[in-house]
Design an enzyme around this catalytic site. Structure first.
Site, PDB file in Angstrom:
ATOM      1  N   GLU A   1      31.732  -1.065  36.261  1.00  0.00           N
ATOM      2  CA  GLU A   1      31.939  -1.114  37.726  1.00  0.00           C
ATOM      3  C   GLU A   1      30.786  -0.515  38.531  1.00  0.00           C
ATOM      4  O   GLU A   1      30.965   0.487  39.231  1.00  0.00           O
ATOM      5  CB  GLU A   1      33.264  -0.405  38.081  1.00  0.00           C
ATOM      6  CG  GLU A   1      34.474  -1.013  37.402  1.00  0.00           C
ATOM      7  CD  GLU A   1      35.779  -0.341  37.791  1.00  0.00           C
ATOM      8  OE1 GLU A   1      35.739   0.714  38.457  1.00  0.00           O
ATOM      9  OE2 GLU A   1      36.843  -0.869  37.423  1.00  0.00           O
TER      10      GLU A   1
ATOM     11  N   ASN B   1      30.838  -4.124  31.945  1.00  0.00           N
ATOM     12  CA  ASN B   1      32.216  -4.489  32.266  1.00  0.00           C
ATOM     13  C   ASN B   1      32.461  -4.329  33.773  1.00  0.00           C
ATOM     14  O   ASN B   1      32.052  -3.330  34.372  1.00  0.00           O
ATOM     15  CB  ASN B   1      33.149  -3.539  31.487  1.00  0.00           C
ATOM     16  CG  ASN B   1      34.597  -3.969  31.480  1.00  0.00           C
ATOM     17  OD1 ASN B   1      34.907  -5.123  31.202  1.00  0.00           O
ATOM     18  ND2 ASN B   1      35.500  -3.038  31.778  1.00  0.00           N
TER      19      ASN B   1
ATOM     20  N   HIS C   1      41.731  -8.365  36.466  1.00  0.00           N
ATOM     21  CA  HIS C   1      42.897  -7.836  37.194  1.00  0.00           C
ATOM     22  C   HIS C   1      43.197  -8.793  38.352  1.00  0.00           C
ATOM     23  O   HIS C   1      42.475  -8.798  39.353  1.00  0.00           O
ATOM     24  CB  HIS C   1      42.605  -6.436  37.741  1.00  0.00           C
ATOM     25  CG  HIS C   1      42.388  -5.405  36.673  1.00  0.00           C
ATOM     26  ND1 HIS C   1      43.382  -5.037  35.796  1.00  0.00           N
ATOM     27  CD2 HIS C   1      41.296  -4.681  36.339  1.00  0.00           C
ATOM     28  CE1 HIS C   1      42.908  -4.109  34.968  1.00  0.00           C
ATOM     29  NE2 HIS C   1      41.648  -3.881  35.272  1.00  0.00           N
TER      30      HIS C   1
ATOM     31  N   GLU D   1      40.626  -6.631  30.567  1.00  0.00           N
ATOM     32  CA  GLU D   1      41.720  -5.816  31.140  1.00  0.00           C
ATOM     33  C   GLU D   1      42.719  -6.696  31.872  1.00  0.00           C
ATOM     34  O   GLU D   1      43.186  -6.351  32.963  1.00  0.00           O
ATOM     35  CB  GLU D   1      41.152  -4.763  32.104  1.00  0.00           C
ATOM     36  CG  GLU D   1      40.096  -3.870  31.498  1.00  0.00           C
ATOM     37  CD  GLU D   1      39.548  -2.804  32.443  1.00  0.00           C
ATOM     38  OE1 GLU D   1      40.185  -2.519  33.471  1.00  0.00           O
ATOM     39  OE2 GLU D   1      38.474  -2.257  32.143  1.00  0.00           O
TER      40      GLU D   1
ATOM     41  N   ASP E   1      45.572  -8.442  33.680  1.00  0.00           N
ATOM     42  CA  ASP E   1      46.953  -8.311  34.157  1.00  0.00           C
ATOM     43  C   ASP E   1      47.071  -9.079  35.462  1.00  0.00           C
ATOM     44  O   ASP E   1      46.073  -9.403  36.096  1.00  0.00           O
ATOM     45  CB  ASP E   1      47.440  -6.850  34.267  1.00  0.00           C
ATOM     46  CG  ASP E   1      46.565  -5.920  35.077  1.00  0.00           C
ATOM     47  OD1 ASP E   1      45.728  -6.413  35.861  1.00  0.00           O
ATOM     48  OD2 ASP E   1      46.729  -4.687  34.939  1.00  0.00           O
TER      49      ASP E   1
END
Ligand code: XIL
Length: 396
Positions: A179, A223, A262, A292, A294
């Site tokens: 990030e 990432n 996400h 990750e 979701d």
């Protein structure tokens, strides 16, 4: 005679998990490699785990885990049987592993490494250089000037060397830097990022070099979130693409880009962009991964996590499925990881006010529509579309 569809729970000793079939019958344990092709009309995948289906074409299915959750046997059984790669959700972050300067705490990370080993799972290490979840001694020292910029760089060098060396040979992929880009369009390296401010922008290539020196066989990833079409403009993905291309040109040991994945049903999202973005990173010679995944939505309350909008029942699994299909379409995509698999262990209710329902299992550890969507997508990848049993010719 119709064959009954059964499959192994994966790891030795893990309970076989029945999904989508007759839950009153026990599943027979059989190794993934012997999963039989379908007879016409049969569904050999109906009780197959995600990991076994994906193994047939070399994709790893992962989940984030925290040590507390695997204390619950039913949870551990799902974690061990459905997934073939584990990401410690917090246990390898600097705040956890070195809470006091020079005093290391490996217990949580070790528990997850041991769990993965026992269940024949690989590990994604997460994450070495991030602006969040840093130890207080570090952020305080930098803030009050007792840790200089040069010392900070040395401390990160030491942190990466100690942690990566400790798990050398045990980590498949490391999220080295996490990030670093702005969300605005156009996007760029965030000049306000804690690491950029305090250590300078070359901390990123240095972090990759330090990690590579400590474990030359680990795949090293950059990432980030919103780099797979989520922002509509693709601005952040463009910026990350240009940046990692330059890293490669500079000879920096980077091997992959992780798209966090996400998603939130309240925003539009174009899955075609995700596929293009993954393909574009792959075209540089990099591996890619969904790291990750979701899909959150608004819920009535954080306990039951029942969506406020009935349409979320369809939108949520649809977005999971589209994410997975984009990943399946790109052969360089080596893993698809969910950020916790039940709604009760999801980070979403604690971080996004009023939202939840983000997982593929519900709060009672029962598979949701999103689970079955992923399972049938993987089954198509594993077996292809079933053959037509009769040819129907209209107007003949
Ligand atoms: C989250 C964890 O799931 C939480 O338990 C923790 O409190 C905060 O971090 N992007 C990342 C992950 O890269 O490390 C974050 O994990 C979620 C967002």
């Amino acid at each position: 005679m119709r064959r009954r569809s059964v499959l192994t729970a994966g790891a030795a000793g893990a309970a076989a998990l029945l999904v989508g079939g007759n839950s009153a019958k026990a599943a027979t344990v059989r190794p993934a490699a012997t999963l039989q092709p379908a007879a016409p009309g049969d569904m050999p995948w109906a009780s197959a785990s995600l990991r076994d289906l994906a193994a047939r074409f070399g994709l790893r299915i992962g989940t984030a885990l925290i040590p507390q959750d695997i204390q619950t046997p039913s949870y551990a059984a799902i974690a061990g049987s459905q997934f073939s790669v584990v990401t410690p959700g917090n246990a390898m972050k600097w705040q956890i592993v070195e809470p006091t300067q020079g005093v290391y705490y490996w217990s949580q990370a070790d528990q997850l490494v041991n769990f993965a080993h026992a269940n024949k799972q690989l590990i994604r290490g997460h994450t070495l250089c991030w602006h969040n979840q840093l130890p207080t001694w570090l952020t305080t020292g930098v803030a009050n000037g007792s840790i200089t910029s040069a010392q900070l760089r040395d401390l990160l060098h030491n942190h990466i060397t100690v942690e990566v060396s400790r798990y050398r040979g045990k980590i498949w992929q490391w999220d080295v830097c996490n990030e670093f880009f702005t969300d605005a369009s156009p996007s760029k390296l965030d000049p306000t990022n804690w690491w950029i401010v305090n250590a300078g922008p070359d901390i990123i290539p240095l972090a990759f070099q330090w990690a590579h020196a400590a474990d030359p066989n680990a795949l090293l990833f950059y990432n980030d979130y919103n780099i797979g079409g989520e922002d509509g403009t693709n601005a952040k993905s463009d910026a990350v693409y240009a940046y990692v291309k330059q890293l490669l040109a500079d000879g920096v040991p980077i091997h992959g880009v992780g798209n966090q994945g996400h998603l939130d049903t309240q925003y539009g999202w174009n899955p075609a962009l995700l596929r293009q973005d993954l393909e574009r990173f792959a075209s540089l010679g990099l591996k890619v991964a969904i790291t990750e995944a979701d899909v959150r939505t608004f819920v009535k309350d954080a306990t039951s996590q029942v969506p406020t909008d009935n349409l979320a029942q369809f939108a949520q699994p649809y977005e999971y499925s589209e994410m997975l299909k984009a990943a399946l379409a790109v052969p360089e995509c080596i893993s698809f990881t969910v950020w916790g698999f039940t709604d009760s262990d999801s980070w979403v209710p604690g971080f996004f006010t009023g939202e939840g329902y983000a997982g593929i299992y519900d709060v009672n550890q029962q598979p949701k529509a999103a689970y079955y969507a992923l399972q049938s997508d993987l089954a198509l990848g594993a077996f292809g579309a079933p053959r037509r049993v009769r040819t129907y010719t209209p107007f003949s």
